[in-house]
Design an enzyme around this catalytic site. Structure first.
Site, PDB file in Angstrom:
ATOM      1  N   ASP A 218      -5.404   3.482  -3.364  1.00 14.23           N
ATOM      2  CA  ASP A 218      -4.607   2.319  -2.964  1.00 14.23           C
ATOM      3  C   ASP A 218      -3.147   2.530  -3.371  1.00 14.23           C
ATOM      4  O   ASP A 218      -2.859   3.187  -4.383  1.00 14.23           O
ATOM      5  CB  ASP A 218      -5.137   1.057  -3.632  1.00 14.23           C
ATOM      6  CG  ASP A 218      -6.533   0.687  -3.170  1.00 14.23           C
ATOM      7  OD1 ASP A 218      -6.961   1.172  -2.107  1.00 14.23           O
ATOM      8  OD2 ASP A 218      -7.202  -0.089  -3.881  1.00 14.23           O
ATOM      9  N   ARG A 219      -2.252   1.949  -2.615  1.00 16.32           N
ATOM     10  CA  ARG A 219      -0.828   2.141  -2.865  1.00 16.32           C
ATOM     11  C   ARG A 219      -0.412   1.846  -4.311  1.00 16.32           C
ATOM     12  O   ARG A 219       0.350   2.622  -4.906  1.00 16.32           O
ATOM     13  CB  ARG A 219      -0.009   1.293  -1.884  1.00 16.32           C
ATOM     14  CG  ARG A 219       1.485   1.535  -1.982  1.00 16.32           C
ATOM     15  CD  ARG A 219       2.222   0.951  -0.795  1.00 16.32           C
ATOM     16  NE  ARG A 219       3.595   1.444  -0.749  1.00 16.32           N
ATOM     17  CZ  ARG A 219       4.362   1.450   0.336  1.00 16.32           C
ATOM     18  NH1 ARG A 219       3.889   0.985   1.474  1.00 16.32           N
ATOM     19  NH2 ARG A 219       5.588   1.922   0.301  1.00 16.32           N
TER      20      ARG A 219
END
Length: 240
Positions: A62-63
């Site tokens: 995830d970012r």
């Protein structure tokens, strides 16, 4: 920090990087530059290459998550790694997470059925299995407690569901520090969350050697759990 500074390991088939929070591994709807494109640009310049450069995304983080992430430099490696992940064999992932609330036990095994709501970009634990839910499995243990009462957890991931660690820890009553989406009351100053892909171990897709890659965590982890991390880093001679 450049792509070159993030390299943990590289050979003709694999490239393992220490992703920084905020980077995206693969292009998405934001249109922001992703790591795979950065890698191609870096290799083109460093290796004086012309034309297309292969860079396969083996798995994503995830970012707002940091840590070890694997890319394939050949289609052969990508194909074999994809099969390993799909069959849940020869590819192991360990994460570190900082949480404020202590888990109910020092260590535990979680099996939940979770489902994703795309419009919210969020996953939830189902009350009971249904057609939209998938089994999510992980193990956790407490590694250290900071002076401020935060807990450093190690998570061994056995399945790769959407936001799995974030969702399951929140359901356990232990949302990850900075993760507003899953119930932590405050964001981190940099907008990222305190979840780090600490270690990936895999059977090399071409050489068939068992290899382990360890990613040094962000400064926040060192500030809160420096003694524990320094001791572990010495034992594994981590590349800083």
């Amino acid at each position: 920090m450049t792509i070159g500074d993030q390299i943990i390991y590289e050979d003709n088939h694999l490239l393992v990087l220490n992703k920084q929070g905020g980077q995206i591994t693969q292009s998405d709807k934001t249109g922001d530059v992703c790591m795979s494109d950065e890698i191609r640009a870096f290799l083109r310049v460093r290796d004086h290459k012309m034309g297309n450069i292969f860079c396969g995304v083996v798995h994503r983080l995830d970012r707002p998550v940091s840590g070890a992430v694997v890319f394939a430099k050949t289609s052969k490696a990508l194909g074999r790694l994809n099969v390993m992940i799909q069959e849940r064999r020869d590819f192991e992932k360990r994460y570190w997470a900082i949480v404020k609330n202590a888990p109910p036990q020092q260590e535990g095994h979680l099996e939940d059925y979770i489902y994703r709501v795309p419009r919210l970009n969020k996953s939830f634990v189902a009350d009971k299995p249904n057609a939209d839910s998938k089994l999510a499995i992980l193990d956790y243990r407490t590694l250290a407690v900071s002076d401020g009462g935060y807990h450093l957890l190690e998570i061994v991931l056995h399945t790769g569901r959407h936001h799995q660690i974030r969702c399951q820890l929140a359901h356990l009553g232990c949302p990850i520090k900075g993760d507003l989406k899953y119930g932590f009351p405050r964001s981190n100053n940099d907008g990222n969350i305190s979840l780090h892909s600490r270690q990936i171990a895999l059977d090399h897709p071409v050489r068939h050697e068992w290899m382990t890659f360890v990613a040094d965590p962000p400064a926040e982890f060192h500030q809160m759990f420096g003694a524990y991390i320094d001791n572990e880093n010495k034992q594994i001679s981590i590349k800083q």
